[in-house]
Design a protein around this motif. Structure first.
Motif, PDB file in Angstrom:
ATOM      1  N   MET A   1       0.838  -1.201   0.000  1.00 49.08           N
ATOM      2  CA  MET A   1       0.000   0.000   0.000  1.00 49.08           C
ATOM      3  C   MET A   1       0.880   1.261   0.000  1.00 49.08           C
ATOM      4  O   MET A   1       1.780   1.361   0.833  1.00 49.08           O
ATOM      5  CB  MET A   1      -0.866  -0.009   1.260  1.00 49.08           C
ATOM      6  CG  MET A   1      -2.188   0.667   1.047  1.00 49.08           C
ATOM      7  SD  MET A   1      -3.188   0.655   2.539  1.00 49.08           S
ATOM      8  CE  MET A   1      -2.753  -0.868   3.361  1.00 49.08           C
ATOM      9  N   ALA A   2       0.612   2.180  -0.917  1.00 46.20           N
ATOM     10  CA  ALA A   2       1.463   3.371  -1.017  1.00 46.20           C
ATOM     11  C   ALA A   2       1.323   4.255   0.218  1.00 46.20           C
ATOM     12  O   ALA A   2       0.207   4.492   0.698  1.00 46.20           O
ATOM     13  CB  ALA A   2       1.068   4.153  -2.263  1.00 46.20           C
ATOM     14  N   LYS A   3       2.464   4.699   0.725  1.00 45.73           N
ATOM     15  CA  LYS A   3       2.466   5.579   1.899  1.00 45.73           C
ATOM     16  C   LYS A   3       3.084   6.909   1.518  1.00 45.73           C
ATOM     17  O   LYS A   3       4.107   6.939   0.815  1.00 45.73           O
ATOM     18  CB  LYS A   3       3.281   4.938   3.021  1.00 45.73           C
ATOM     19  CG  LYS A   3       2.631   3.677   3.520  1.00 45.73           C
ATOM     20  CD  LYS A   3       3.486   2.916   4.490  1.00 45.73           C
ATOM     21  CE  LYS A   3       2.733   1.653   4.850  1.00 45.73           C
ATOM     22  NZ  LYS A   3       3.548   0.457   4.863  1.00 45.73           N
ATOM     23  N   LYS A   4       2.469   7.985   2.024  1.00 44.03           N
ATOM     24  CA  LYS A   4       2.991   9.327   1.716  1.00 44.03           C
ATOM     25  C   LYS A   4       2.922  10.169   2.971  1.00 44.03           C
ATOM     26  O   LYS A   4       1.901  10.134   3.685  1.00 44.03           O
ATOM     27  CB  LYS A   4       2.078  10.022   0.687  1.00 44.03           C
ATOM     28  CG  LYS A   4       2.348   9.698  -0.734  1.00 44.03           C
ATOM     29  CD  LYS A   4       1.520  10.634  -1.622  1.00 44.03           C
ATOM     30  CE  LYS A   4       1.450  10.107  -3.035  1.00 44.03           C
ATOM     31  NZ  LYS A   4       0.710  11.003  -3.925  1.00 44.03           N
ATOM     32  N   LEU A   5       3.963  10.937   3.215  1.00 41.43           N
ATOM     33  CA  LEU A   5       3.928  11.900   4.322  1.00 41.43           C
ATOM     34  C   LEU A   5       4.130  13.286   3.727  1.00 41.43           C
ATOM     35  O   LEU A   5       5.139  13.536   3.062  1.00 41.43           O
ATOM     36  CB  LEU A   5       5.047  11.585   5.335  1.00 41.43           C
ATOM     37  CG  LEU A   5       5.141  12.543   6.511  1.00 41.43           C
ATOM     38  CD1 LEU A   5       3.899  12.464   7.406  1.00 41.43           C
ATOM     39  CD2 LEU A   5       6.404  12.244   7.342  1.00 41.43           C
ATOM     40  N   HIS A   6       3.151  14.153   3.959  1.00 39.50           N
ATOM     41  CA  HIS A   6       3.239  15.522   3.428  1.00 39.50           C
ATOM     42  C   HIS A   6       3.612  16.484   4.558  1.00 39.50           C
ATOM     43  O   HIS A   6       2.954  16.504   5.603  1.00 39.50           O
ATOM     44  CB  HIS A   6       1.879  15.981   2.883  1.00 39.50           C
ATOM     45  CG  HIS A   6       1.321  15.125   1.799  1.00 39.50           C
ATOM     46  ND1 HIS A   6       1.341  15.513   0.470  1.00 39.50           N
ATOM     47  CD2 HIS A   6       0.723  13.914   1.832  1.00 39.50           C
ATOM     48  CE1 HIS A   6       0.764  14.570  -0.268  1.00 39.50           C
ATOM     49  NE2 HIS A   6       0.377  13.590   0.545  1.00 39.50           N
ATOM     50  N   TYR A   7       4.626  17.279   4.319  1.00 40.77           N
ATOM     51  CA  TYR A   7       4.999  18.323   5.291  1.00 40.77           C
ATOM     52  C   TYR A   7       5.881  19.333   4.573  1.00 40.77           C
ATOM     53  O   TYR A   7       6.110  19.239   3.369  1.00 40.77           O
ATOM     54  CB  TYR A   7       5.736  17.703   6.491  1.00 40.77           C
ATOM     55  CG  TYR A   7       5.836  18.641   7.684  1.00 40.77           C
ATOM     56  CD1 TYR A   7       4.701  19.114   8.331  1.00 40.77           C
ATOM     57  CD2 TYR A   7       7.085  19.075   8.150  1.00 40.77           C
ATOM     58  CE1 TYR A   7       4.796  19.976   9.416  1.00 40.77           C
ATOM     59  CE2 TYR A   7       7.189  19.926   9.242  1.00 40.77           C
ATOM     60  CZ  TYR A   7       6.045  20.377   9.857  1.00 40.77           C
ATOM     61  OH  TYR A   7       6.141  21.240  10.930  1.00 40.77           O
ATOM     62  N   PHE A   8       6.380  20.270   5.355  1.00 38.76           N
ATOM     63  CA  PHE A   8       7.246  21.289   4.774  1.00 38.76           C
ATOM     64  C   PHE A   8       8.687  20.790   4.685  1.00 38.76           C
ATOM     65  O   PHE A   8       9.035  19.765   5.280  1.00 38.76           O
ATOM     66  CB  PHE A   8       7.175  22.567   5.626  1.00 38.76           C
ATOM     67  CG  PHE A   8       5.797  23.134   5.670  1.00 38.76           C
ATOM     68  CD1 PHE A   8       5.280  23.816   4.580  1.00 38.76           C
ATOM     69  CD2 PHE A   8       4.983  22.941   6.776  1.00 38.76           C
ATOM     70  CE1 PHE A   8       3.988  24.317   4.587  1.00 38.76           C
ATOM     71  CE2 PHE A   8       3.685  23.435   6.804  1.00 38.76           C
ATOM     72  CZ  PHE A   8       3.187  24.126   5.705  1.00 38.76           C
ATOM     73  N   GLN A   9       9.534  21.538   3.966  1.00 38.38           N
ATOM     74  CA  GLN A   9      10.980  21.257   3.939  1.00 38.38           C
ATOM     75  C   GLN A   9      11.550  21.790   5.262  1.00 38.38           C
ATOM     76  O   GLN A   9      12.179  22.833   5.340  1.00 38.38           O
ATOM     77  CB  GLN A   9      11.607  21.907   2.697  1.00 38.38           C
ATOM     78  CG  GLN A   9      13.127  21.966   2.665  1.00 38.38           C
ATOM     79  CD  GLN A   9      13.808  20.642   2.991  1.00 38.38           C
ATOM     80  OE1 GLN A   9      13.241  19.562   2.795  1.00 38.38           O
ATOM     81  NE2 GLN A   9      15.012  20.698   3.523  1.00 38.38           N
ATOM     82  N   LEU A  10      11.231  21.053   6.310  1.00 37.02           N
ATOM     83  CA  LEU A  10      11.567  21.459   7.686  1.00 37.02           C
ATOM     84  C   LEU A  10      11.467  20.204   8.545  1.00 37.02           C
ATOM     85  O   LEU A  10      10.734  19.267   8.195  1.00 37.02           O
ATOM     86  CB  LEU A  10      10.526  22.501   8.152  1.00 37.02           C
ATOM     87  CG  LEU A  10      10.739  23.125   9.533  1.00 37.02           C
ATOM     88  CD1 LEU A  10      11.961  24.057   9.507  1.00 37.02           C
ATOM     89  CD2 LEU A  10       9.515  23.931   9.971  1.00 37.02           C
ATOM     90  N   ASN A  11      12.192  20.203   9.692  1.00 35.98           N
ATOM     91  CA  ASN A  11      12.004  19.077  10.624  1.00 35.98           C
ATOM     92  C   ASN A  11      10.636  19.205  11.315  1.00 35.98           C
ATOM     93  O   ASN A  11       9.751  18.396  11.108  1.00 35.98           O
ATOM     94  CB  ASN A  11      13.184  18.958  11.604  1.00 35.98           C
ATOM     95  CG  ASN A  11      13.728  20.269  12.108  1.00 35.98           C
ATOM     96  OD1 ASN A  11      13.069  21.301  12.038  1.00 35.98           O
ATOM     97  ND2 ASN A  11      14.926  20.246  12.623  1.00 35.98           N
ATOM     98  N   GLY A  12      10.452  20.234  12.157  1.00 34.35           N
ATOM     99  CA  GLY A  12       9.142  20.574  12.727  1.00 34.35           C
ATOM    100  C   GLY A  12       8.371  19.386  13.277  1.00 34.35           C
ATOM    101  O   GLY A  12       8.921  18.546  13.998  1.00 34.35           O
ATOM    102  N   LEU A  13       7.111  19.305  12.914  1.00 34.58           N
ATOM    103  CA  LEU A  13       6.240  18.264  13.468  1.00 34.58           C
ATOM    104  C   LEU A  13       6.301  16.952  12.690  1.00 34.58           C
ATOM    105  O   LEU A  13       5.583  16.011  13.030  1.00 34.58           O
ATOM    106  CB  LEU A  13       4.788  18.769  13.502  1.00 34.58           C
ATOM    107  CG  LEU A  13       4.554  20.032  14.341  1.00 34.58           C
ATOM    108  CD1 LEU A  13       3.077  20.394  14.357  1.00 34.58           C
ATOM    109  CD2 LEU A  13       5.081  19.864  15.758  1.00 34.58           C
TER     110      LEU A  13
END
Ligand SMILES: N[C@@H](CCC(=O)N[C@@H](CS)C(=O)NCC(=O)O)C(=O)O
Length: 203
Positions: A1-13
């Protein structure tokens, strides 16, 4: 199953989630948005609360960084099965996020004088207050929040690395057990490899 994590170009949350996924050896698409280009309305409109991170697995999606971290941790042995132990770790991550709330006030402040005052308060009051407590808890539990490596430890390092980036300090330096935990996680298989290849963060 395809997994994707969306966030900024930052460590952060998101960095603790990235670390857990890399430690687990999971293949996932690490989708990153430049903060300077945000808001990207076409993306923002698809987010349930207009915010990142967002995690996708097949056709399911999940927001809230802690819910995502807890979920991915549960699939890789980083969440104990005992409900009391789980609650103890939930408390630890909420305590860590209480500290993060103080950092957020700094990040969001636009007035330079007020910003400096918040930074001073964080470094002189909030860091000693929270970090002495984290240190004590870790010391009592074999160097981890839960007696062995769990998702709560990943949450702490994610917040520490982000605070260090924004404040340009090493906030954990006076807390040897925390320093040791940070080093342990940075040296974990998967995590070490990821750190060596990731693009450096800037604020
Ligand atoms: N409680 C949420 C907070 C999410 C949040 O504040 N996301 C910020 C980045 S750290 C965001 O998406 N900011 C951009 C926006 O609000 O448009 C979580 O832990 O995931």
């Amino acid at each position: 199953m395809a997994k994707k994590l969306h966030y900024f170009q930052l460590n952060g949350l998101a960095e603790s989630i990235r670390y857990i996924l890399h430690y687990a050896g999971e293949k996932f698409e690490d989708v990153r948005y430049e903060r300077s280009a945000w808001p990207i309305q076409s993306v923002k409109e698809t987010l349930p609360y207009g915010q990142l991170p967002l995690y996708e697995e097949g056709n399911k999606s999940l927001n809230q960084s802690l819910a995502i971290a807890r979920y991915v941790a549960s699939k890789t042995g980083l969440l104990p099965s005992d409900p009391w132990q789980q609650a103890v770790l939930d408390a630890a991550v909420f305590n860590i996020y209480d500290f993060w709330g103080k950092c957020l006030a700094y990040i969001k402040e636009t007035d330079a004088t007020k910003k400096m005052a918040i930074k001073k308060e964080i470094l002189e009051e909030h860091v000693p207050y929270y970090f002495s407590r984290f240190e004590k808890e870790l010391k009592m539990n074999n160097g981890y929040f839960g007696g062995k490596l769990t998702w709560a430890d990943f949450i702490l390092i994610g917040i520490i690395e982000t605070a260090n980036l924004f404040f340009d300090v090493t906030i954990e330096k006076n807390f040897p057990t925390i320093v040791a935990l940070v080093k342990t996680i940075q040296a974990l298989p998967g995590v070490k490899q990821y750190i060596s290849t990731r693009k450096p963060y800037t604020v």
